[in-house]
Design a protein around this motif. Structure first.
Motif, PDB file in Angstrom:
ATOM      1  N   ILE A 164       0.852  -1.194   0.000  1.00  0.00           N
ATOM      2  CA  ILE A 164       0.000   0.000   0.000  1.00  0.00           C
ATOM      3  C   ILE A 164       0.885   1.240   0.000  1.00  0.00           C
ATOM      4  O   ILE A 164       1.779   1.378   0.826  1.00  0.00           O
ATOM      5  CB  ILE A 164      -0.916   0.028   1.244  1.00  0.00           C
ATOM      6  CG1 ILE A 164      -1.784  -1.236   1.307  1.00  0.00           C
ATOM      7  CG2 ILE A 164      -1.817   1.263   1.210  1.00  0.00           C
ATOM      8  CD1 ILE A 164      -2.615  -1.343   2.582  1.00  0.00           C
ATOM      9  N   ASP A 165       0.627   2.119  -0.954  1.00  0.00           N
ATOM     10  CA  ASP A 165       1.316   3.407  -0.982  1.00  0.00           C
ATOM     11  C   ASP A 165       0.360   4.442  -0.390  1.00  0.00           C
ATOM     12  O   ASP A 165      -0.607   4.858  -1.030  1.00  0.00           O
ATOM     13  CB  ASP A 165       1.707   3.780  -2.416  1.00  0.00           C
ATOM     14  CG  ASP A 165       2.571   5.028  -2.460  1.00  0.00           C
ATOM     15  OD1 ASP A 165       3.073   5.450  -1.407  1.00  0.00           O
ATOM     16  OD2 ASP A 165       2.740   5.593  -3.565  1.00  0.00           O
ATOM     17  N   TRP A 166       0.633   4.846   0.849  1.00  0.00           N
ATOM     18  CA  TRP A 166      -0.248   5.737   1.592  1.00  0.00           C
ATOM     19  C   TRP A 166       0.007   7.189   1.181  1.00  0.00           C
ATOM     20  O   TRP A 166       0.922   7.824   1.667  1.00  0.00           O
ATOM     21  CB  TRP A 166      -0.036   5.566   3.096  1.00  0.00           C
ATOM     22  CG  TRP A 166      -0.354   4.190   3.612  1.00  0.00           C
ATOM     23  CD1 TRP A 166       0.463   3.096   3.607  1.00  0.00           C
ATOM     24  CD2 TRP A 166      -1.578   3.769   4.203  1.00  0.00           C
ATOM     25  NE1 TRP A 166      -0.176   2.013   4.162  1.00  0.00           N
ATOM     26  CE2 TRP A 166      -1.438   2.402   4.546  1.00  0.00           C
ATOM     27  CE3 TRP A 166      -2.790   4.413   4.507  1.00  0.00           C
ATOM     28  CZ2 TRP A 166      -2.458   1.673   5.143  1.00  0.00           C
ATOM     29  CZ3 TRP A 166      -3.805   3.678   5.102  1.00  0.00           C
ATOM     30  CH2 TRP A 166      -3.631   2.328   5.416  1.00  0.00           C
ATOM     31  N   HIS A 167      -0.844   7.698   0.290  1.00  0.00           N
ATOM     32  CA  HIS A 167      -0.771   9.112  -0.089  1.00  0.00           C
ATOM     33  C   HIS A 167      -1.442   9.974   0.987  1.00  0.00           C
ATOM     34  O   HIS A 167      -1.109  11.139   1.160  1.00  0.00           O
ATOM     35  CB  HIS A 167      -1.455   9.365  -1.424  1.00  0.00           C
ATOM     36  CG  HIS A 167      -0.786   8.676  -2.571  1.00  0.00           C
ATOM     37  ND1 HIS A 167      -0.928   9.093  -3.875  1.00  0.00           N
ATOM     38  CD2 HIS A 167       0.035   7.596  -2.630  1.00  0.00           C
ATOM     39  CE1 HIS A 167      -0.222   8.304  -4.670  1.00  0.00           C
ATOM     40  NE2 HIS A 167       0.362   7.386  -3.930  1.00  0.00           N
ATOM     41  N   ASN A 168      -2.432   9.379   1.638  1.00  0.00           N
ATOM     42  CA  ASN A 168      -3.190  10.059   2.680  1.00  0.00           C
ATOM     43  C   ASN A 168      -3.976   8.987   3.428  1.00  0.00           C
ATOM     44  O   ASN A 168      -3.840   7.790   3.124  1.00  0.00           O
ATOM     45  CB  ASN A 168      -4.129  11.109   2.065  1.00  0.00           C
ATOM     46  CG  ASN A 168      -4.489  12.230   3.032  1.00  0.00           C
ATOM     47  OD1 ASN A 168      -4.355  12.083   4.251  1.00  0.00           O
ATOM     48  ND2 ASN A 168      -4.957  13.344   2.513  1.00  0.00           N
ATOM     49  N   LEU A 169      -4.807   9.384   4.366  1.00  0.00           N
ATOM     50  CA  LEU A 169      -5.683   8.457   5.068  1.00  0.00           C
ATOM     51  C   LEU A 169      -7.073   8.568   4.462  1.00  0.00           C
ATOM     52  O   LEU A 169      -7.645   9.668   4.392  1.00  0.00           O
ATOM     53  CB  LEU A 169      -5.733   8.790   6.560  1.00  0.00           C
ATOM     54  CG  LEU A 169      -4.377   8.782   7.268  1.00  0.00           C
ATOM     55  CD1 LEU A 169      -4.533   9.257   8.708  1.00  0.00           C
ATOM     56  CD2 LEU A 169      -3.756   7.389   7.243  1.00  0.00           C
ATOM     57  N   GLY A 170      -7.618   7.429   4.016  1.00  0.00           N
ATOM     58  CA  GLY A 170      -8.889   7.446   3.303  1.00  0.00           C
ATOM     59  C   GLY A 170     -10.038   8.007   4.111  1.00  0.00           C
ATOM     60  O   GLY A 170     -10.855   8.780   3.595  1.00  0.00           O
ATOM     61  N   TYR A 171     -10.112   7.659   5.382  1.00  0.00           N
ATOM     62  CA  TYR A 171     -11.263   8.089   6.167  1.00  0.00           C
ATOM     63  C   TYR A 171     -11.286   9.595   6.399  1.00  0.00           C
ATOM     64  O   TYR A 171     -12.337  10.194   6.645  1.00  0.00           O
ATOM     65  CB  TYR A 171     -11.307   7.334   7.502  1.00  0.00           C
ATOM     66  CG  TYR A 171     -10.306   7.774   8.534  1.00  0.00           C
ATOM     67  CD1 TYR A 171     -10.604   8.768   9.452  1.00  0.00           C
ATOM     68  CD2 TYR A 171      -9.041   7.189   8.604  1.00  0.00           C
ATOM     69  CE1 TYR A 171      -9.678   9.183  10.408  1.00  0.00           C
ATOM     70  CE2 TYR A 171      -8.113   7.589   9.551  1.00  0.00           C
ATOM     71  CZ  TYR A 171      -8.435   8.578  10.442  1.00  0.00           C
ATOM     72  OH  TYR A 171      -7.521   8.988  11.383  1.00  0.00           O
ATOM     73  N   THR A 172     -10.120  10.242   6.312  1.00  0.00           N
ATOM     74  CA  THR A 172     -10.089  11.693   6.510  1.00  0.00           C
ATOM     75  C   THR A 172     -10.669  12.442   5.315  1.00  0.00           C
ATOM     76  O   THR A 172     -10.916  13.654   5.405  1.00  0.00           O
ATOM     77  CB  THR A 172      -8.655  12.197   6.752  1.00  0.00           C
ATOM     78  OG1 THR A 172      -7.857  11.995   5.570  1.00  0.00           O
ATOM     79  CG2 THR A 172      -8.021  11.478   7.929  1.00  0.00           C
ATOM     80  N   MET A 173     -10.894  11.741   4.195  1.00  0.00           N
ATOM     81  CA  MET A 173     -11.483  12.389   3.031  1.00  0.00           C
ATOM     82  C   MET A 173     -12.939  12.752   3.294  1.00  0.00           C
ATOM     83  O   MET A 173     -13.503  13.603   2.600  1.00  0.00           O
ATOM     84  CB  MET A 173     -11.378  11.488   1.793  1.00  0.00           C
ATOM     85  CG  MET A 173      -9.973  10.977   1.503  1.00  0.00           C
ATOM     86  SD  MET A 173      -8.734  12.276   1.351  1.00  0.00           S
ATOM     87  CE  MET A 173      -9.196  12.987  -0.211  1.00  0.00           C
ATOM     88  N   PHE A 174     -13.563  12.093   4.287  1.00  0.00           N
ATOM     89  CA  PHE A 174     -14.931  12.435   4.664  1.00  0.00           C
ATOM     90  C   PHE A 174     -14.885  13.582   5.672  1.00  0.00           C
ATOM     91  O   PHE A 174     -15.419  13.486   6.774  1.00  0.00           O
ATOM     92  CB  PHE A 174     -15.639  11.210   5.270  1.00  0.00           C
ATOM     93  CG  PHE A 174     -15.760  10.040   4.345  1.00  0.00           C
ATOM     94  CD1 PHE A 174     -16.729  10.005   3.362  1.00  0.00           C
ATOM     95  CD2 PHE A 174     -14.881   8.967   4.444  1.00  0.00           C
ATOM     96  CE1 PHE A 174     -16.839   8.930   2.496  1.00  0.00           C
ATOM     97  CE2 PHE A 174     -14.982   7.877   3.599  1.00  0.00           C
ATOM     98  CZ  PHE A 174     -15.964   7.856   2.615  1.00  0.00           C
ATOM     99  N   GLN A 175     -14.269  14.678   5.279  1.00  0.00           N
ATOM    100  CA  GLN A 175     -14.020  15.767   6.220  1.00  0.00           C
ATOM    101  C   GLN A 175     -15.288  16.525   6.591  1.00  0.00           C
ATOM    102  O   GLN A 175     -15.327  17.210   7.629  1.00  0.00           O
ATOM    103  CB  GLN A 175     -12.986  16.728   5.634  1.00  0.00           C
ATOM    104  CG  GLN A 175     -13.329  17.267   4.258  1.00  0.00           C
ATOM    105  CD  GLN A 175     -12.205  18.102   3.690  1.00  0.00           C
ATOM    106  OE1 GLN A 175     -11.410  18.670   4.414  1.00  0.00           O
ATOM    107  NE2 GLN A 175     -12.121  18.189   2.371  1.00  0.00           N
ATOM    108  N   ASN A 176     -16.345  16.391   5.775  1.00  0.00           N
ATOM    109  CA  ASN A 176     -17.596  17.087   6.087  1.00  0.00           C
ATOM    110  C   ASN A 176     -18.460  16.321   7.086  1.00  0.00           C
ATOM    111  O   ASN A 176     -19.493  16.818   7.518  1.00  0.00           O
ATOM    112  CB  ASN A 176     -18.402  17.340   4.802  1.00  0.00           C
ATOM    113  CG  ASN A 176     -17.681  18.296   3.860  1.00  0.00           C
ATOM    114  OD1 ASN A 176     -16.977  19.208   4.313  1.00  0.00           O
ATOM    115  ND2 ASN A 176     -17.834  18.094   2.565  1.00  0.00           N
ATOM    116  N   LEU A 177     -18.048  15.097   7.412  1.00  0.00           N
ATOM    117  CA  LEU A 177     -18.814  14.289   8.358  1.00  0.00           C
ATOM    118  C   LEU A 177     -18.201  14.404   9.746  1.00  0.00           C
ATOM    119  O   LEU A 177     -16.987  14.558   9.897  1.00  0.00           O
ATOM    120  CB  LEU A 177     -18.823  12.820   7.917  1.00  0.00           C
ATOM    121  CG  LEU A 177     -19.383  12.519   6.522  1.00  0.00           C
ATOM    122  CD1 LEU A 177     -19.301  11.022   6.241  1.00  0.00           C
ATOM    123  CD2 LEU A 177     -20.809  13.012   6.381  1.00  0.00           C
TER     124      LEU A 177
END
Length: 528
Positions: free
Chosen positions: A173-186
């Motif tokens: 896995i190449d971690w560009h970011n954390l997936g769950y943080t993309m739901f920043q409006n929640l």
């Protein structure tokens, strides 16, 4: 470019659950693997062109890697937008099903070694058939998006050798970011965000190797996602060799190709240029041979391209035109910047401002582009012109290499990743003004290789101070403080050498050894 085949050749799947053409880091992974003698199947969505090195744009690259690269791109099903408006949960379920089907079909296509798959969603573009490719040794995936990519890739790995974990292709896995943080409006307690975080936390330890973009992210993943330290390596984004300062000749050729865009978006500037350089006309074609930044002069009887002494300063900003990059900060800064230039000119004449004009070029595509273009049209600026461009992959590094200054508005949803666009600018020796966020200091050092700002007012002051320098004919770029920043950027490590040290071992360690393959084949013969 020489192949660096230091270990036995492997077949690596490089997967992006998005437009491959807009994921340069994964393309660089593919290129590095090819340079080390491995076979690569690059999988992702249809969309923008790949970098020239992977798209047959450079003959030498194509000859070296003939038959080792296969590109499989697909278009996942997306429900109509009215479904999203009236029933968001239904839309999300249908969208997920489309992603699962498209990805699984493409993986099946790879597994069957280019034999046709009964779906019109897949199109294969390859240098040669992968029918001669060996068994998949490793699956390198970009995260985010995490859902459903991590789970499907892991299941695919298991299915390749159901009864022998050591012989399975490893997941990296190449971690560009954390997936769950993309739901920043929640909210943090929203079920979707809780599920997304739990999903990543469960899948992370199942990878046989991990790469990430910062030291801060490495420590987070070790502490919170329970990844073993020996299975993760920080791989900073670094610019490839094709990001470098642009020569006067290449700048002239690029600006001539973009001349129509400048006429359309900078009509007054172009009109002023034509008035001052009316004699710069090709006698055969009657076409203007000058651009806003360059001109052709006769020096010792030879036509020579040189920089214009009255050329405008060039500022570049690359954006995805999404809500996570507040582009209004730059527009507000430009209004204050323009007002400061006007005030200086009115109080002390043009000598108070070293450049006649500033051109700000904004590159990129995204959902909010049209909205901001309308705002740009309504701005009344005297000394600043704002342009929006979408460039060919081969022209983007050239334009960056022409710039005096770059601006980054990227903010991280996790506070753990860094913007690749800044690395691209640094590769072209372009200092950057970047909006501050956690861990940005791992890349931008305030007052050393650029400036960090928090408000539009700070950005306006920084631009005024850095760009307010007189030019000479010999200066390809603005001097002064920017020259010191450029000197501090020079000599940085490039992607190729960084990847060889930080990533190659992680990827190869995830691959089963040849001995395991032989043992499995022998076992199969005994069973049969």
């Amino acid at each position: 470019m020489n192949s660096e085949q230091t270990v036995e050749s492997k077949h690596v799947l490089v997967i992006v659950l998005g437009d491959i053409g807009r994921s340069p880091r994964m393309q660089y992974h593919a290129l590095s693997l090819l340079e080390h003698g491995h076979c690569v199947s690059l999988i992702g969505y249809e969309g923008e062109d790949l970098i020239p090195q992977l798209n047959g744009g450079e003959q030498s690259i194509k000859e070296v890697h003939e038959g080792k690269l296969n590109v499989a791109r697909f278009s996942p099903y997306s429900p109509p937008q009215f479904v999203r408006r009236i029933a968001l949960p239904v839309y999300l379920i249908l969208r997920l099903m489309g992603l699962v089907y498209g990805l699984c079909s493409t993986l099946a296509y790879i597994n069957k070694r280019c034999r046709p798959v009964s779906t019109s969603a897949i199109s294969a573009k390859s240098c040669n058939s992968v029918s001669n490719f060996q068994q998949v040794g490793c699956i390198l995936v970009q995260n985010p998006p995490s859902i459903p990519l991590l789970l499907i890739s892991y299941i695919y790995s298991m299915l390749q050798a159901p009864f022998s974990q050591q012989s399975r292709p490893g997941l990296v896995i190449d971690w560009h970011n954390l997936g769950y943080t993309m739901f920043q409006n929640l909210s943090p307690r929203h079920p979707i965000k809780i599920f997304a975080k739990l999903y990543e936390k469960i899948m992370a330890p199942r990878a046989r190797g991990n790469l990430c973009v910062t030291n801060a992210m490495q420590e987070f993943l070790i502490t919170n996602f329970h990844i073993k330290r020996e299975l993760i390596s920080p791989l900073y984004d670094k610019p490839p060799e094709f990001f470098h300062p642009t020569s006067a000749v290449n700048m002239h050729e690029l600006m001539m190709r973009l001349q129509e865009e400048f006429v359309l978006q900078c009509p007054e500037l172009m009109r002023e240029m034509c008035e001052t350089t009316g004699k710069d006309v090709d006698e055969r074609t009657n076409a203007c041979t000058s651009t806003l930044f360059t001109k052709v002069e006769m020096i010792d009887g030879v036509k020579t391209v040189c920089a214009r002494i009255d050329r405008p300063a060039l500022v570049i900003s690359s954006t995805s035109w999404t809500p996570d990059e507040d582009f209004s900060i730059l527009l507000e800064a430009l209004e204050m910047f323009d007002a400061a230039i006007q005030n200086g000119a009115e109080s002390g004449g043009r000598k108070c401002w070293g450049n006649s004009h500033v051109v700000v070029v904004v590159t990129g595509k995204g959902p909010q582009k049209e909205m901001y273009e309308e705002k740009i049209k309504q701005m009344t600026l005297k000394y600043v012109t704002v342009m929006t461009l979408w460039l060919e992959a081969s022209d983007y590094p050239l334009l960056l290499g022409c710039a005096d200054l770059g601006v980054s508005l990227h903010t991280s949803t996790s506070g753990l990743d860094l913007p690749m666009k800044i690395l691209d600018m640094f590769g072209c020796e372009v200092p950057v003004c970047a909006i501050g966020f956690d861990c940005l200091g791992e890349l931008v050092q305030d007052g050393v290789n650029g400036c960090i700002f928090d408000t539009s007012d700070e950005l306006a002051r920084q631009m005024f101070q850095l760009l307010n320098v007189d030019r000479t004919r010999d200066d390809h770029r603005i001097q002064g403080e920017l020259s010191r920043y450029r000197n501090n950027i020079k000599g940085m490590i490039r992607w190729r050498e960084n990847w060889k040290v930080q990533a190659h071992k992680i990827v190869m360690s995830a691959c089963p050894s040849t001995a395991n393959f032989r043992n499995d084949k022998a076992s199969d013969k005994k069973i049969n």
